[in-house]
Design an enzyme around this catalytic site. Structure first.
Site, PDB file in Angstrom:
ATOM      1  N   CYS A 159      77.087  -5.340  20.684  1.00 59.31           N
ATOM      2  CA  CYS A 159      76.350  -6.022  19.958  1.00 59.31           C
ATOM      3  C   CYS A 159      76.084  -5.707  18.640  1.00 59.31           C
ATOM      4  O   CYS A 159      75.604  -6.209  17.382  1.00 59.31           O
ATOM      5  CB  CYS A 159      74.776  -6.686  20.441  1.00 59.31           C
ATOM      6  SG  CYS A 159      73.782  -5.313  21.020  1.00 59.31           S
ATOM      7  N   SER A 212      77.826 -12.892  48.044  1.00 60.18           N
ATOM      8  CA  SER A 212      77.984 -13.437  49.459  1.00 60.18           C
ATOM      9  C   SER A 212      78.497 -12.696  50.498  1.00 60.18           C
ATOM     10  O   SER A 212      78.470 -12.890  51.665  1.00 60.18           O
ATOM     11  CB  SER A 212      78.727 -14.589  49.416  1.00 60.18           C
ATOM     12  OG  SER A 212      80.139 -14.202  48.792  1.00 60.18           O
ATOM     13  N   HIS A 218      76.540  -2.184  29.770  1.00 58.02           N
ATOM     14  CA  HIS A 218      75.056  -2.403  30.047  1.00 58.02           C
ATOM     15  C   HIS A 218      74.640  -2.557  31.464  1.00 58.02           C
ATOM     16  O   HIS A 218      73.680  -1.539  31.813  1.00 58.02           O
ATOM     17  CB  HIS A 218      74.621  -3.736  29.352  1.00 58.02           C
ATOM     18  CG  HIS A 218      75.087  -3.711  27.983  1.00 58.02           C
ATOM     19  ND1 HIS A 218      74.572  -3.070  26.931  1.00 58.02           N
ATOM     20  CD2 HIS A 218      76.001  -4.648  27.148  1.00 58.02           C
ATOM     21  CE1 HIS A 218      75.258  -3.266  25.866  1.00 58.02           C
ATOM     22  NE2 HIS A 218      75.870  -4.412  26.099  1.00 58.02           N
TER      23      HIS A 218
END
Length: 453
Positions: A42, A271, A10
């Protein structure tokens, strides 16, 4: 600009397609260890249950479609290491075993999640399967043909949808979960109790509050599931216990939650500069608590993947956070929820109140007028809406999307009472049920001054 993408479901597909369109001169290389991309997991229960007959409809992109956008897709290539300082990665061709090293200017990590697989005794027995990808769905369908007693371990969305599909296919089905009720992460007890009654009325055996201890087998195949409270016959077992982020490649290189979910900023950057992440491999900013949390959902993934592309070169569009909004159809009941349940809010130490509205959703003079049950959870002092759940035989689930917006914008339950919603007898009453649940929560008005006439 060289862009490397690890994983293509996805979030990966959304990031790749949008990156290719926004930056047509970019050199995009995708590494995917499976033999297919962009599978809608799903839809597995719908495929298993025969509602979806053509599995190709569960794929929304192909390597050929990506190639038309100028994207190089390396299927059956597993990335084995990433050096975010040197901006390099190593991948192995799973067909030939040959390893290659590549460089990148921007790295997009969309490695997704993988089912949690506890180390139960007997876990290696045949006919114990997972439910995550396309190959799993085909295995489930094939093995279910000769199975009579099917046990599903895990009573989340996937587990509940699967037991429904198997029961409708004439199987003897048992649903096991260590929690004392189904869908406990998504719904409060008054909703799960009604759903459990519905499942048992169809002959599905619920083994709740039971922890799996081991699997017994005969001739190398599973025969029984042993829990701390008994045994359950099983020709086939499907594990749906939950998911964990697949982020080992970046361990120690970027900030993560304790469970390994990558923490990203509002522009989907980790980060580490030039390393972006999206989807089930990430933590999301959860608006009800205003903290990062792990909520693996396809809707989160496609939004985050799209934002990665839009922020890849210049910070442009901020992530608005999520409410974890989701829905499920169980037989004739349409159920949806967003944000926190009363249970989860109290476990988090929040001081909350609730308002539950139950009535016919439209006028009684209409040919049908099904009952709707709507519950809203809100902070006691601030009155800020934290979550909601809805259940009805009428499909009113889109109303939960409305409350999702309410949570995202910080709306109070008192404001919900007076929001402008249309009235039309086909759809609702003069006071929409969303207004009505807010009206019920209104604090009594205290007269500040004597009233004179």
């Amino acid at each position: 600009m060289k862009v490397a993408v690890i994983g293509c479901t996805h979030a990966g597909t959304s990031a790749i397609v949008n990156t290719a369109k926004l930056y047509p001169d970019a050199q995009i290389t995708v590494y995917e260890r499976n033999d297919n991309i962009s599978f809608l997991s799903c839809g597995i229960a719908l495929y298993v249950g025969g509602v979806v007959e053509d599995a190709q409809g569960l794929f929304y992109s192909t390597p050929q479609q990506l190639a038309e956008l100028g994207v190089t897709t390396k299927m059956l290539h597993e990335v084995t290491s990433v050096n975010t300082d040197a901006k390099t990665l190593t991948a192995r061709d799973l067909k030939t075993g040959i390893e290659l090293t590549d460089t990148y200017d921007k790295l997009i990590v969309t490695t997704g999640s993988w089912p949690i697989i506890p180390k139960f005794e007997g876990i290696e027995l045949d006919n114990i399967v997972l439910s995550k990808n396309f190959n799993h769905s085909n295995t489930i369908i094939e093995k279910a043909k000769s199975a009579r007693n099917i046990v599903v371990v895990g009573a989340g969305y996937i587990g509940v949808e699967l037991v429904e599909a198997f029961e409708m296919n004439g199987k003897q089905v048992t649903l096991i979960d260590a929690e004392d009720r189904i869908l406990s992460k998504y719904l409060d007890p008054e909703f799960t109790a009604r759903t459990e009654e519905l499942l048992t009325s169809k002959g599905i055996q619920l083994a709740l509050g039971e922890k799996v201890v081991k699997f017994n087998g005969e001739n190398g195949k599973v025969s029984t599931v042993v829990t701390d409270k008994g045994e359950h016959a099983a020709d086939m077992v499907i594990l749906c216990i939950g998911f964990r982020p697949q982020t080992e490649l970046l361990a120690g290189q970027v900030d993560m939650l304790p469970n390994g979910a990558i923490i990203v900023d509002k522009y989907m950057q980790t980060s580490k500069k030039d390393v972006f992440a999206a989807g089930d491999s990430c933590a999301v900013f959860y608006n009800p608590t205003r903290q990062h949390a792990y909520i693996p959902l396809a809707t989160n993934a496609v939004r985050m993947g799209t934002l990665v592309a839009r922020n890849l070169v210049t910070p442009t569009n901020e992530y608005m956070g999520t409410q974890g909004t989701s829905g499920i159809k169980i037989y004739e009941q349409n159920i949806a929820g967003t944000g926190m349940t009363e249970t989860s809010a109290r476990l988090a130490g929040l001081d909350v109140e609730t308002s539950t509205f139950q009535d016919h959703y439209r006028p009684e003079f209409m040919p049908t007028h099904e009952t709707v049950t709507l519950k809203v959870v809100y902070e006691k002092d601030s009155r800020r809406i934290l979550g909601a759940q809805i259940m009805s035989e009428a499909d009113l689930t889109q109303s939960i999307n409305t409350i999702s917006v309410c949570i995202q914008t910080g709306m109070t339950v008192d404001q919900l009472a007076f929001v402008d919603f249309f009235f039309q007898p086909h759809y609702n009453k003069p006071w929409n049920y969303l207004n009505s649940v807010g009206l019920q929560a209104l604090a009594p008005v205290e007269a500040k001054q004597p009233v004179t006439i």
